[in-house]
Write an enzyme that holds these catalytic residues in place. Structure first.
Site, short mmCIF file in Angstrom:
data_model
loop_
_atom_site.label_atom_id
_atom_site.label_comp_id
_atom_site.label_asym_id
_atom_site.label_seq_id
_atom_site.Cartn_x
_atom_site.Cartn_y
_atom_site.Cartn_z
CG ASP A 384 38.80 -104.01 72.15
OD1 ASP A 384 38.08 -104.40 73.38
OD2 ASP A 384 39.89 -104.30 71.95
CG HIS A 447 39.08 -107.18 74.14
ND1 HIS A 447 39.18 -106.24 74.83
CD2 HIS A 447 39.94 -108.33 74.84
CE1 HIS A 447 40.04 -106.37 75.80
NE2 HIS A 447 40.60 -107.58 75.94
CD GLU A 511 43.17 -108.55 78.42
OE1 GLU A 511 43.92 -108.03 79.14
OE2 GLU A 511 42.45 -107.69 77.65
C1 ACM Z 1 46.35 -107.50 74.93
O1 ACM Z 1 47.18 -106.74 75.53
N1 ACM Z 1 45.00 -107.60 75.62
C2 ACM Z 1 46.64 -108.29 73.91
#
Ligand code: ACM
Ligand code: ZN
Length: 733
Positions: A384, A447, A511
């Protein structure tokens, strides 16, 4: 003498060095992070970002804490939960109550004195303080369930009150009383020996007389449970395990289970008679996880549709033996027949070792606990923005430069660690023995800041970025117009495919929408790719099409080269999903859109909607994590209320439903014990959601059946949230 002088000198030095303040707000963030010894003298707050929350989460190096002069009558629940470095604490002289799990797993504490005015000690308040050698109780506080459980190093217990404090029978569970010198006022030993809660510690053990009531103790609830005529089978017997071929692993589990439940009781009387635990396979049961379990006068017979079915029969047997969990094992099990099979194929928990690293041994320990409730998939979120946690032999720089950082939001602590590929192989092998698959996740295109930090050429304009030390979403994405991105992902996924035999690989995908996608608009490589693909729009849909291109290329590699089924977090802008992929419905309020997209694209879907399945959220207002980035509450009841078919009917369930998953994002989970606290008991609710058929589920029934499971967790020294209707002590707080 020399040692004593040294000790006095040390204590004096400690006193001189301890920083003294009224309240935590008087310290700067870095002072909190650096503090090893603190003395607080003011009126201490207990709610929200309280003095206690700051002591616990911000003073991560704290070793000695003096609250003797603090104006404080109540130490809240979870106040210093799992502070492993804390060696000494002086409790406030005016203290009256100590909350549930307030000092859970403060494993370096050596000595403790409960001041005279203390009236109650909450459940599991000092459970797992495994280094505590000396405990003094000055007054007569009420001692809650498991309050001092698992004090393995306890050698001296001093009780100043002539009248025994009222104590739960489990208050001193798991303590070897032969190792403990107990001091009580003159002439009061007789009273203690007779008092409830103390009798056990003073050597009087009453054997369980409980006949298990299966309808009250099994979770998840089996599909069919039928009582049969006959006198209940007493369990204190010489058990023999007999098994058909191909069941060596399950035989091992059976022997372990019997040893722990039946023979593990130090005070168990001699067994009377013989009983057989018979294990067999029968493919005619029609599902590898299906099983039948019968109890009669000979013993127990479990037949599984596959090895997993036999294993789940054993997990059910373990719960029958555990019964109401007033003790470790009940006395007898009634004759019965169970027929059971799962409702959904995949029942998963997702662990995030990026925001907070989970040491390898702790990660392994998580697996057998999941398996008790027939959860069968562990999803590892390995990379991440905040860290890269998996060894990649082609790119050793990743773990060398991106697996250590200082800071996670306001917690200025060092967080470091990664898993070697050999460790992951070991995890996979262990998990397989518990019929749990391990699914790795590598995020793309968002991420990915940790990787971009190491290889700036992974992002547009080769921008140099630091590793992220806060939660939230970054605007730096992998560049889909650069060949290096594909070369990098190709090598990473090739190594993962060799380590993780699971047919699934998770690609993230969450995201990475606008505005983050705007980073692709001005990039010459991205522009060139758009031209090559004939993308001419400028209404922001063009970048989503680039994302689709990136995914399709990687999905193609995973399928054709490695035979893997790709998974990803569903975003509504992601219009086209390749048939056969697995999407995850996670966003609050958008589940229906995700389900419709899965059906329209002939994809499978995992249900993990935030409002039911985000287990990193607090379970009740004020529960841990008290300070977070604005998380809503996911109550136990909300988790239980999830309908895995989302009202979409049988055809959807048959064709598209993949399973249910609970997420444990770790921005606010800063110790291994707190992962369990967030996961349980909601993971048990989720297990029943995923396993049990709608006809046998009921919230009230679940609450009744959960109580023994929670007691058993506490008996085994596992932390869990007690903030739900019906939990011990919930009403009072
Ligand atoms: C998430 O909670 N960003 C998958
Ligand atoms: Zn680019």
């Amino acid at each position: 003498m020399k040692r004593l002088t040294f000790l006095v000198a040390f204590l004096l030095a400690a006193q001189v060095c301890a920083q003294e303040v009224g309240r935590m707000d008087e310290l700067q963030p870095q002072q909190k992070a650096d503090a090893t010894e603190l003395k607080l003298t003011g009126e201490l707050s207990t709610k929200g970002n309280s003095d206690f929350r700051q002591l616990r989460d911000l003073c991560w190096q704290l070793r000695r804490l003096d609250l003797g002069e603090a104006r404080c009558t109540d130490i809240p629940d979870n106040a210093l939960h799992s502070r492993h470095r804390l060696e000494a604490v002086v409790l406030p002289r005016k203290l009256r109550t100590i909350g549930s799990q307030a000092f859970f797993a403060c494993s370096s504490l050596r000595e403790l004195t409960l001041p005279e005015k203390v009236e109650s000690v909450g459940s599991a308040a000092f459970s797992m303080c495994t280094g505590l050698e000396q405990l003094t109780i000055e007054g007569t506080p009420r001692l809650g369930d498991f309050a001092f459980a698992h004090l393995r190093s306890l050698r001296r217990l001093t009780l100043r009150s002539a009248v025994p404090p009222p104590a739960s029978p489990t208050a001193f569970e798991g303590i070897d009383r032969t190792q403990v010198e107990i001091e009580v006022p003159r002439d009061s030993e007789r009273l203690y020996r007779k008092a409830e809660g103390w009798a056990r510690l003073f050597g009087h053990v009453a054997a369980s007389e409980e006949v298990c009531q299966p309808e009250r103790v099994l979770v998840p609830m089996p599909a069919r449970l039928e009582r049969c005529e006959g006198e209940a089978l007493t369990v204190n017997r010489r058990w023999e395990v007999e098994a058909g071929p191909d069941l060596a692993n399950e035989t091992g589990h059976a022997m372990r289970l019997i040893a722990k439940r039946i023979f593990g009781q130090t005070d168990a009387p001699k067994p009377k008679g013989r009983a057989v635990l018979r294990l067999d396979l029968d493919a005619a049961l029609g599902h590898p996880e299906a099983y039948t379990l019968e109890v009669d006068k000979e013993g127990v017979r479990i037949v599984g549709g596959g090895q997993a079915g036999v294993f789940y029969g054993l997990m059910t047997f373990d719960q029958l033996l555990r019964g109401e969990a007033e003790t470790r094992c009940c006395a007898a099990i009634p004759w019965l027949r169970i027929e059971d099979r799962p409702r959904t194929e995949v029942r998963e928990l997702m662990v995030d070792p990026c925001r907070t690293f989970v040491p390898f041994d702790e990660l392994k320990a998580f697996v057998p606990e999941m398996a008790r409730y027939k959860l069968n998939s562990l999803h590892l979120h390995l990379v991440d923005d905040q860290a890269w946690r998996i060894e990649i032999k082609a790119y050793p720089e990743l773990t060398a430069q991106a697996s250590k950082r200082v800071g996670m939001d306001d917690m200025l602590r060092v967080d470091s660690g990664y898993y070697t590929q050999d460790q992951m192989r070991e995890l996979v092998e262990l998990a397989a023995r518990y019929h749990v698959q391990v699914v790795p996740e590598i995020e793309m295109p968002g991420h990915e800041v940790a990787a971009i930090h190491v290889f700036p050429q992974l992002t547009c304009h080769a921008k140099e970025v630091p590793i992220r030390t806060t939660c939230g979403v970054s605007d730096e994405l992998l560049c889909p117009g650069s060949e290096f991105t594909y070369e990098f992902l190709g090598k990473v996924f090739r190594e993962l495919a060799e380590v993780f035999p699971s047919p699934y690989v998770h690609l993230g995908g969450d995201e990475a929408g606008n505005p983050a996608l705007d980073c692709w608009t001005s990039c010459p490589n991205c522009q060139a790719l758009k031209r090559q693909l004939g993308i001419t729009t400028t209404d922001r849909s063009e970048n989503w099409r680039l994302q689709e291109h990136l995914f399709n290329r990687v999905i193609d590699t995973l399928r054709t080269k490695h035979g893997k089924t790709p998974m990803f977090w569903y975003e509504t802008d992601f219009k086209r999903i390749q048939p056969g992929c697995v999407t995850f419905a996670w966003r609050h309020g958008l589940t229906r859109a995700a389900l419709d997209a899965a059906v329209a694209n002939d994809a499978k879907i995992m249900l993990c909607p935030g409002e039911h399945c985000y287990l990193d959220y607090p379970m009740a207002p004020g529960d841990m994590p008290e300070v977070n980035w604005g998380m809503p509450v996911t109550s136990l009841e909300a988790t239980y209320a999830l309908d895995p078919a989302w009202g979409m009917g049988e055809e959807f369930e048959r064709n598209n439903l993949f399973g249910v998953a609970g997420t444990l994002w770790s921005e606010c989970i800063n110790s291994p014990e707190r992962i369990y606290y967030q996961a349980y008991p909601r993971a048990i609710a989720l297990a029943e959601v995923g396993w049990s058929h709608a006809a046998v589920r009921s919230w009230k029934g679940f609450l009744q059946r959960l109580a023994p499971a929670v007691r058993d967790l506490q008996r085994r020294g596992i932390s869990c949230s007690l903030r739900y209707e019906g939990a011990e002590g919930f009403e009072q707080r």
